[in-house]
Design a protein around this motif. Structure first.
Motif, PDB file in Angstrom:
ATOM      1  N   THR A 156      43.379  52.860  44.282  1.00  0.00           N
ATOM      2  CA  THR A 156      43.350  51.420  44.516  1.00  0.00           C
ATOM      3  C   THR A 156      44.300  50.714  43.562  1.00  0.00           C
ATOM      4  OG1 THR A 156      41.936  49.455  44.532  1.00  0.00           O
ATOM      5  CG2 THR A 156      41.358  51.156  42.965  1.00  0.00           C
ATOM      6  N   ALA A 157      44.803  49.593  44.021  1.00  0.00           N
ATOM      7  CA  ALA A 157      45.649  48.755  43.166  1.00  0.00           C
ATOM      8  C   ALA A 157      44.797  47.739  42.412  1.00  0.00           C
ATOM      9  CB  ALA A 157      46.689  48.031  44.020  1.00  0.00           C
ATOM     10  N   PHE A 158      43.503  47.741  42.697  1.00  0.00           N
ATOM     11  CA  PHE A 158      42.582  46.813  42.042  1.00  0.00           C
ATOM     12  C   PHE A 158      42.502  47.150  40.558  1.00  0.00           C
ATOM     13  CE2 PHE A 158      38.416  44.997  41.069  1.00  0.00           C
ATOM     14  CZ  PHE A 158      38.530  43.754  41.694  1.00  0.00           C
ATOM     15  N   PRO A 159      42.675  46.165  39.686  1.00  0.00           N
ATOM     16  CA  PRO A 159      42.651  46.456  38.248  1.00  0.00           C
ATOM     17  C   PRO A 159      41.262  46.878  37.781  1.00  0.00           C
ATOM     18  CG  PRO A 159      42.780  44.095  38.602  1.00  0.00           C
ATOM     19  CD  PRO A 159      42.902  44.747  39.949  1.00  0.00           C
ATOM     20  N   MET A 160      41.219  47.752  36.815  1.00  0.00           N
ATOM     21  CA  MET A 160      39.955  48.258  36.304  1.00  0.00           C
ATOM     22  C   MET A 160      39.308  47.299  35.298  1.00  0.00           C
ATOM     23  SD  MET A 160      39.245  50.984  37.823  1.00  0.00           S
ATOM     24  CE  MET A 160      40.095  50.566  39.326  1.00  0.00           C
ATOM     25  N   ARG A 161      40.051  46.335  34.839  1.00  0.00           N
ATOM     26  CA  ARG A 161      39.503  45.346  33.911  1.00  0.00           C
ATOM     27  C   ARG A 161      39.561  43.965  34.561  1.00  0.00           C
ATOM     28  NH1 ARG A 161      39.595  46.727  28.115  1.00  0.00           N
ATOM     29  NH2 ARG A 161      40.052  48.942  28.019  1.00  0.00           N
ATOM     30  N   GLY A 162      38.538  43.167  34.283  1.00  0.00           N
ATOM     31  CA  GLY A 162      38.472  41.827  34.861  1.00  0.00           C
ATOM     32  C   GLY A 162      39.498  40.876  34.257  1.00  0.00           C
ATOM     33  N   ASN A 163      39.716  40.982  32.957  1.00  0.00           N
ATOM     34  CA  ASN A 163      40.690  40.141  32.256  1.00  0.00           C
ATOM     35  C   ASN A 163      40.431  38.647  32.496  1.00  0.00           C
ATOM     36  OD1 ASN A 163      42.774  39.786  30.517  1.00  0.00           O
ATOM     37  ND2 ASN A 163      44.387  40.170  32.024  1.00  0.00           N
ATOM     38  N   LEU A 164      39.150  38.254  32.484  1.00  0.00           N
ATOM     39  CA  LEU A 164      38.776  36.880  32.802  1.00  0.00           C
ATOM     40  C   LEU A 164      39.398  35.818  31.894  1.00  0.00           C
ATOM     41  CD1 LEU A 164      35.051  37.220  33.874  1.00  0.00           C
ATOM     42  CD2 LEU A 164      37.044  36.817  35.295  1.00  0.00           C
ATOM     43  N   PRO A 165      39.500  36.034  30.595  1.00  0.00           N
ATOM     44  CA  PRO A 165      40.085  34.964  29.776  1.00  0.00           C
ATOM     45  C   PRO A 165      41.487  34.555  30.230  1.00  0.00           C
ATOM     46  CG  PRO A 165      39.039  36.580  28.373  1.00  0.00           C
ATOM     47  CD  PRO A 165      39.020  37.138  29.766  1.00  0.00           C
ATOM     48  N   ASN A 166      42.244  35.502  30.802  1.00  0.00           N
ATOM     49  CA  ASN A 166      43.589  35.168  31.274  1.00  0.00           C
ATOM     50  C   ASN A 166      43.596  34.704  32.724  1.00  0.00           C
ATOM     51  OD1 ASN A 166      44.697  35.916  28.805  1.00  0.00           O
ATOM     52  ND2 ASN A 166      44.864  38.050  29.439  1.00  0.00           N
ATOM     53  N   LYS A 167      42.708  35.268  33.549  1.00  0.00           N
ATOM     54  CA  LYS A 167      42.724  34.958  34.982  1.00  0.00           C
ATOM     55  C   LYS A 167      42.005  33.662  35.337  1.00  0.00           C
ATOM     56  CE  LYS A 167      43.283  39.594  36.766  1.00  0.00           C
ATOM     57  NZ  LYS A 167      42.718  40.642  37.614  1.00  0.00           N
ATOM     58  N   GLU A 168      40.948  33.348  34.612  1.00  0.00           N
ATOM     59  CA  GLU A 168      40.159  32.169  34.962  1.00  0.00           C
ATOM     60  C   GLU A 168      40.971  30.875  34.934  1.00  0.00           C
ATOM     61  OE1 GLU A 168      35.768  30.378  34.022  1.00  0.00           O
ATOM     62  OE2 GLU A 168      36.244  32.423  33.420  1.00  0.00           O
ATOM     63  N   PRO A 169      41.811  30.620  33.914  1.00  0.00           N
ATOM     64  CA  PRO A 169      42.625  29.394  33.950  1.00  0.00           C
ATOM     65  C   PRO A 169      43.564  29.349  35.165  1.00  0.00           C
ATOM     66  CG  PRO A 169      42.639  30.332  31.747  1.00  0.00           C
ATOM     67  CD  PRO A 169      41.967  31.332  32.638  1.00  0.00           C
ATOM     68  N   ILE A 170      44.063  30.506  35.587  1.00  0.00           N
ATOM     69  CA  ILE A 170      44.941  30.560  36.757  1.00  0.00           C
ATOM     70  C   ILE A 170      44.153  30.190  38.012  1.00  0.00           C
ATOM     71  CG2 ILE A 170      46.328  32.102  38.214  1.00  0.00           C
ATOM     72  CD1 ILE A 170      46.928  33.691  35.572  1.00  0.00           C
ATOM     73  N   TRP A 171      42.932  30.728  38.147  1.00  0.00           N
ATOM     74  CA  TRP A 171      42.087  30.400  39.307  1.00  0.00           C
ATOM     75  C   TRP A 171      41.752  28.917  39.324  1.00  0.00           C
ATOM     76  CZ3 TRP A 171      38.120  34.817  38.191  1.00  0.00           C
ATOM     77  CH2 TRP A 171      38.674  36.032  38.558  1.00  0.00           C
ATOM     78  N   GLN A 172      41.393  28.362  38.167  1.00  0.00           N
ATOM     79  CA  GLN A 172      41.035  26.949  38.110  1.00  0.00           C
ATOM     80  C   GLN A 172      42.221  26.066  38.489  1.00  0.00           C
ATOM     81  OE1 GLN A 172      39.354  26.509  34.173  1.00  0.00           O
ATOM     82  NE2 GLN A 172      37.284  26.879  34.961  1.00  0.00           N
ATOM     83  N   GLU A 173      43.399  26.433  38.047  1.00  0.00           N
ATOM     84  CA  GLU A 173      44.603  25.672  38.398  1.00  0.00           C
ATOM     85  C   GLU A 173      44.836  25.715  39.908  1.00  0.00           C
ATOM     86  OE1 GLU A 173      49.372  25.969  37.613  1.00  0.00           O
ATOM     87  OE2 GLU A 173      48.028  26.578  35.979  1.00  0.00           O
TER      88      GLU A 173
ATOM     89  N   TRP B 146      42.544  26.208  42.243  1.00  0.00           N
ATOM     90  CA  TRP B 146      41.507  25.423  42.904  1.00  0.00           C
ATOM     91  C   TRP B 146      41.794  23.931  42.802  1.00  0.00           C
ATOM     92  CZ3 TRP B 146      37.302  28.628  40.010  1.00  0.00           C
ATOM     93  CH2 TRP B 146      37.178  29.860  40.623  1.00  0.00           C
ATOM     94  N   GLU B 147      42.314  23.482  41.650  1.00  0.00           N
ATOM     95  CA  GLU B 147      42.660  22.074  41.492  1.00  0.00           C
ATOM     96  C   GLU B 147      43.807  21.681  42.425  1.00  0.00           C
ATOM     97  OE1 GLU B 147      43.272  20.966  37.400  1.00  0.00           O
ATOM     98  OE2 GLU B 147      41.313  21.787  36.822  1.00  0.00           O
ATOM     99  N   LYS B 148      44.789  22.567  42.578  1.00  0.00           N
ATOM    100  CA  LYS B 148      45.906  22.291  43.477  1.00  0.00           C
ATOM    101  C   LYS B 148      45.437  22.200  44.925  1.00  0.00           C
ATOM    102  CE  LYS B 148      49.715  24.321  40.872  1.00  0.00           C
ATOM    103  NZ  LYS B 148      50.641  25.456  40.784  1.00  0.00           N
ATOM    104  N   GLU B 149      44.542  23.114  45.322  1.00  0.00           N
ATOM    105  CA  GLU B 149      44.041  23.124  46.697  1.00  0.00           C
ATOM    106  C   GLU B 149      43.173  21.907  46.995  1.00  0.00           C
ATOM    107  OE1 GLU B 149      42.016  26.820  47.270  1.00  0.00           O
ATOM    108  OE2 GLU B 149      43.873  27.968  47.356  1.00  0.00           O
ATOM    109  N   ASP B 150      42.490  21.375  45.989  1.00  0.00           N
ATOM    110  CA  ASP B 150      41.640  20.195  46.124  1.00  0.00           C
ATOM    111  C   ASP B 150      40.654  20.341  47.289  1.00  0.00           C
ATOM    112  OD1 ASP B 150      40.761  17.730  45.253  1.00  0.00           O
ATOM    113  OD2 ASP B 150      42.122  16.622  46.555  1.00  0.00           O
ATOM    114  N   LEU B 151      40.073  21.518  47.406  1.00  0.00           N
ATOM    115  CA  LEU B 151      39.212  21.861  48.515  1.00  0.00           C
ATOM    116  C   LEU B 151      37.975  20.972  48.604  1.00  0.00           C
ATOM    117  CD1 LEU B 151      38.963  23.793  50.879  1.00  0.00           C
ATOM    118  CD2 LEU B 151      37.753  25.365  49.390  1.00  0.00           C
ATOM    119  N   TYR B 152      37.365  20.665  47.472  1.00  0.00           N
ATOM    120  CA  TYR B 152      36.163  19.829  47.474  1.00  0.00           C
ATOM    121  C   TYR B 152      36.436  18.491  48.152  1.00  0.00           C
ATOM    122  CZ  TYR B 152      32.342  16.879  45.926  1.00  0.00           C
ATOM    123  OH  TYR B 152      31.280  16.001  45.900  1.00  0.00           O
TER     124      TYR B 152
END
Length: 118
Positions: A12-29, A31-37
């Motif tokens: 699998t190409a899925f990473p074995m580590r979550g790496n949340l401290p680095n990925k979470e700000p990217i996800w939040q950005e 989500w803010e751009k999409e303005d889905l809510y």
């Protein structure tokens, strides 16, 4: 024999580590751009309104799993209503100014019951 070579592990190409401290700000950005809510709120504008007032998470005690479950259930209900065609905005509640009054009255009632029974 090396047992490691006998295991049939999927590739699998899925990473074995979550790496949340680095990925979470990217996800939040993202989500803010999409303005889905706000898009969902605009889509359901003019439809019947369903509001679930979400009270303070831990106004009278330490955080515990019950608080997390309560928040999760409320989130599921609001999302379900939104997907069912209701205009259901998230309404957070942080109004706890009445809590000290409630606690004082409860304490006063307990004292009165003790005095009346003795």
């Amino acid at each position: 024999m090396d047992y490691k070579d006998t295991l049939l592990m999927p590739k699998t190409a899925f990473p074995m580590r979550g790496n949340l401290p680095n990925k979470e700000p990217i996800w939040q950005e993202k989500w803010e751009k999409e303005d889905l809510y706000h898009k969902i709120q605009e889509k359901n504008a003019g439809r019947p309104t369903y509001i679930l007032h979400d009270g303070p998470p831990y106004a009278n005690g330490e955080l515990h799993m019950g608080h997390a479950m309560n928040k999760t259930i409320k989130d599921i209900i609001v999302r379900f209503k939104s997907m069912s065609g209701f205009r259901s905005p998230y309404v957070p509640g942080w109004d706890t100014h009445g809590l000290p009054i409630e606690q004082a009255l409860t304490k006063k009632r307990r004292q009165k019951k003790r005095n009346d029974s003795g």
